[in-house]
Each structure stands twice: as C-alpha cells, then as structure tokens.
Design a protein around this motif. Structure first.
Motif, PDB file in Angstrom:
ATOM      1  N   HIS A 173       0.813  -1.213   0.000  1.00 31.91           N
ATOM      2  CA  HIS A 173       0.000   0.000   0.000  1.00 31.91           C
ATOM      3  C   HIS A 173       0.851   1.270   0.000  1.00 31.91           C
ATOM      4  N   PRO A 174       0.443   2.260  -0.773  1.00 31.81           N
ATOM      5  CA  PRO A 174       1.097   3.575  -0.674  1.00 31.81           C
ATOM      6  C   PRO A 174       0.510   4.371   0.481  1.00 31.81           C
ATOM      7  N   ARG A 175       0.951   5.616   0.626  1.00 37.87           N
ATOM      8  CA  ARG A 175       0.307   6.501   1.594  1.00 37.87           C
ATOM      9  C   ARG A 175      -1.144   6.714   1.172  1.00 37.87           C
ATOM     10  N   ARG A 176      -1.966   7.068   2.141  1.00 37.02           N
ATOM     11  CA  ARG A 176      -3.401   7.223   1.868  1.00 37.02           C
ATOM     12  C   ARG A 176      -3.670   8.293   0.815  1.00 37.02           C
ATOM     13  N   ASP A 177      -2.881   9.396   0.833  1.00 41.23           N
ATOM     14  CA  ASP A 177      -3.131  10.475  -0.122  1.00 41.23           C
ATOM     15  C   ASP A 177      -2.755  10.081  -1.547  1.00 41.23           C
ATOM     16  N   ARG A 178      -2.060   8.970  -1.701  1.00 44.41           N
ATOM     17  CA  ARG A 178      -1.723   8.487  -3.036  1.00 44.41           C
ATOM     18  C   ARG A 178      -2.682   7.409  -3.527  1.00 44.41           C
ATOM     19  N   ALA A 179      -3.716   7.166  -2.757  1.00 43.03           N
ATOM     20  CA  ALA A 179      -4.743   6.194  -3.150  1.00 43.03           C
ATOM     21  C   ALA A 179      -6.108   6.728  -2.751  1.00 43.03           C
ATOM     22  N   ALA A 180      -6.407   7.927  -3.247  1.00 37.60           N
ATOM     23  CA  ALA A 180      -7.653   8.590  -2.870  1.00 37.60           C
ATOM     24  C   ALA A 180      -8.882   7.787  -3.261  1.00 37.60           C
ATOM     25  N   ASP A 181      -8.786   7.012  -4.344  1.00 43.46           N
ATOM     26  CA  ASP A 181      -9.918   6.209  -4.804  1.00 43.46           C
ATOM     27  C   ASP A 181      -9.919   4.815  -4.209  1.00 43.46           C
ATOM     28  N   GLY A 182      -9.020   4.546  -3.276  1.00 45.83           N
ATOM     29  CA  GLY A 182      -8.929   3.222  -2.691  1.00 45.83           C
ATOM     30  C   GLY A 182      -8.072   2.296  -3.527  1.00 45.83           C
ATOM     31  N   VAL A 183      -8.184   1.001  -3.253  1.00 44.93           N
ATOM     32  CA  VAL A 183      -7.374  -0.010  -3.915  1.00 44.93           C
ATOM     33  C   VAL A 183      -8.245  -0.793  -4.896  1.00 44.93           C
ATOM     34  N   ALA A 184      -7.843  -0.805  -6.156  1.00 40.25           N
ATOM     35  CA  ALA A 184      -8.495  -1.640  -7.166  1.00 40.25           C
ATOM     36  C   ALA A 184      -7.703  -2.922  -7.315  1.00 40.25           C
ATOM     37  N   LEU A 185      -8.395  -4.006  -7.600  1.00 44.56           N
ATOM     38  CA  LEU A 185      -7.741  -5.299  -7.787  1.00 44.56           C
ATOM     39  C   LEU A 185      -8.096  -5.864  -9.159  1.00 44.56           C
ATOM     40  N   ARG A 186      -7.117  -6.500  -9.791  1.00 43.22           N
ATOM     41  CA  ARG A 186      -7.348  -7.227 -11.040  1.00 43.22           C
ATOM     42  C   ARG A 186      -6.730  -8.615 -10.873  1.00 43.22           C
ATOM     43  N   ILE A 187      -7.579  -9.620 -10.883  1.00 45.69           N
ATOM     44  CA  ILE A 187      -7.155 -10.994 -10.614  1.00 45.69           C
ATOM     45  C   ILE A 187      -7.359 -11.834 -11.870  1.00 45.69           C
ATOM     46  N   THR A 188      -6.328 -12.583 -12.238  1.00 45.50           N
ATOM     47  CA  THR A 188      -6.400 -13.497 -13.372  1.00 45.50           C
ATOM     48  C   THR A 188      -6.031 -14.893 -12.892  1.00 45.50           C
ATOM     49  N   ALA A 189      -6.888 -15.877 -13.176  1.00 45.59           N
ATOM     50  CA  ALA A 189      -6.637 -17.254 -12.743  1.00 45.59           C
ATOM     51  C   ALA A 189      -6.876 -18.218 -13.895  1.00 45.59           C
ATOM     52  N   LEU A 201     -11.971  -5.441  -9.881  1.00 46.28           N
ATOM     53  CA  LEU A 201     -12.753  -4.762  -8.854  1.00 46.28           C
ATOM     54  C   LEU A 201     -12.257  -3.317  -8.791  1.00 46.28           C
ATOM     55  N   PRO A 202     -13.046  -2.336  -9.248  1.00 46.30           N
ATOM     56  CA  PRO A 202     -12.566  -0.968  -9.331  1.00 46.30           C
ATOM     57  C   PRO A 202     -12.248  -0.347  -7.962  1.00 46.30           C
ATOM     58  N   THR A 203     -12.983  -0.746  -6.923  1.00 48.55           N
ATOM     59  CA  THR A 203     -12.659  -0.321  -5.562  1.00 48.55           C
ATOM     60  C   THR A 203     -12.888  -1.504  -4.645  1.00 48.55           C
ATOM     61  N   ALA A 204     -11.834  -2.272  -4.420  1.00 45.11           N
ATOM     62  CA  ALA A 204     -11.951  -3.436  -3.550  1.00 45.11           C
ATOM     63  C   ALA A 204     -12.062  -3.018  -2.074  1.00 45.11           C
ATOM     64  N   TYR A 205     -11.293  -1.973  -1.707  1.00 45.08           N
ATOM     65  CA  TYR A 205     -11.351  -1.446  -0.342  1.00 45.08           C
ATOM     66  C   TYR A 205     -10.622  -0.108  -0.303  1.00 45.08           C
ATOM     67  N   LYS A 206     -10.823   0.596   0.816  1.00 45.69           N
ATOM     68  CA  LYS A 206     -10.200   1.905   1.038  1.00 45.69           C
ATOM     69  C   LYS A 206      -9.043   1.779   2.026  1.00 45.69           C
ATOM     70  N   LEU A 207      -8.189   2.799   2.036  1.00 45.65           N
ATOM     71  CA  LEU A 207      -7.084   2.852   2.995  1.00 45.65           C
ATOM     72  C   LEU A 207      -7.394   3.837   4.119  1.00 45.65           C
ATOM     73  N   ARG A 208      -6.786   3.607   5.258  1.00 40.23           N
ATOM     74  CA  ARG A 208      -6.990   4.509   6.405  1.00 40.23           C
ATOM     75  C   ARG A 208      -5.633   4.998   6.920  1.00 40.23           C
TER      76      ARG A 208
END
Length: 208
Positions: A173-189, A201-208
């Motif tokens: 994770h980066p600093r919170r101000d560098r992930a204002a939109d939260g964390v997106a995930l792209r999973i390939t299996a 997942l465009p916004t899997a979760y947010k940072l605090r």
C-alpha cells in the motif's frame, strides 16, 4: 449448465443477473426472472466443441471467462442445482455446469472495511466452481495486480499457493493520499483444463 441434442443450451451460474455474451457469433441476455427462478441463464450454442468467452459487469466489477465446451452426453448436474430447463419444465436433456472459475475474496479488512496505508497487506483468494457430479478442474495459477489511481496504472503483487484452489497475495500500500480512490484489484486465474477468468474490482477497499 448445458443441454445438447442437437443444440447446446448453456446455463451458467453467476453471482448477479447481468448481461453476458460470447465473442464471435451469438449474443444473449439473461433476464432477472430466469435468475430468480434457477440461479442460471440459458442461451444456445453450436454442438461442436469450441472455446467461448463470457463477460459480465455489475456495479463496475467486470468478469471475463474463457472456457471450452463440448457435447453433453450424460447428465452431471446435481439435484441441488438443476438446469433451467428442468426447473421450468421446457427441457430435460443431459445437462452439466460449464467450467467457469468463480473467485471468493478474504480481504482481511478492519471493521470499517479499510486496510492500513503505507503497509503490506495480505489477502486470500479462492477459486471455485458450480457443483458437478464429475471431477472438477484445479485452479493452478493466479496473478494479482493492484491499482491506486482508479485503474490508470497497475502493479503486480506477489502471490503464493495456500492449498487447493487457494492463493494469498501481498499488496504494497502507498500513503493514503496516493490512493484517494482506494485499492483496485485485477485478478487473473487459470485451471488445469485451460479455463481462465479475469476479474477487475474498481474499488476493492479503502485505505486509512
């Protein structure tokens, strides 16, 4: 699930009732009524063995499956998940679930559904299939990517097998101000039979 004699009816379970299509020839849309009744959607495919692409998108979450389907000669759908035709009484031909890989996430978040910024965060992802009376494939590889700028750029994350169909991945994770939109995930299996899934997942979760 699939019926074929001589045409194939392909009914696939998906978490939500969304439009889907196969590239190349046939397009079809699953109705909410069909999903509410059976948890499946159905459309016709040629009887010849072929590789198909199926796409869904709901609330921004996009899933793309690629899988191989062939003629059904034996009914392998369990009683707990009957085919659409059996439920509504229109088709009683041999049926089976298609080998779609679904993904289940354990994001290990705090009670406010956030993760700590500026830290390494581990999540667990499990692949699974619709129930079938025949042996199911094994998920053999999983690739994880994270984005902190709304999907403009993606960063690979280390993954490790944790047991059958289960993988862990560590997100830096980066600093919170560098992930204002939260964390997106792209999973390939992918699995032992060459079937694949890619889910974003465009916004899997947010940072605090």
């Amino acid at each position: 699930m699939t019926h074929r004699t001589p045409k194939e009816i392909n009914a696939m379970n998906t978490p939500v009732p969304t439009p889907r299509h196969r590239k190349g020839a046939l397009a079809a849309f699953a109705t909410a009524a069909v999903f509410a009744l059976s948890g499946c959607a159905a459309y016709q495919l040629p009887p010849e063995p072929a590789r198909y692409t199926l796409e869904t998108q709901t609330n921004g979450v996009k899933t793309v499956w690629q899988y191989t389907s062939a003629q059904v000669t034996k009914d392998v759908a369990p009683e707990q998940q009957p085919c659409t035709g059996e439920v509504i009484g229109t088709n009683h031909e041999p049926c089976r679930p298609e080998p779609l890989i679904f993904l289940r996430y354990d994001l290990d978040l705090a009670l406010d559904k956030t993760a700590k910024a500026g830290d390494t965060h581990e999540i667990t992802i499990t692949g699974y299939y619709q129930q079938s009376l025949t042996a199911l494939p094994k998920v053999t590889t999983l690739k994880a990517e994270a984005s902190f700028d709304g999907g403009k750029t993606w960063h690979s994350a280390a993954t490790r097998a944790q047991g059958r169909n289960t993988f862990s991945t560590k997100i830096e994770h980066p600093r919170r101000d560098r992930a204002a939109d939260g964390v997106a995930l792209r999973i390939t299996a992918s699995d032992s039979e060459g079937n694949t899934v890619k889910q974003t997942l465009p916004t899997a979760y947010k940072l605090r």
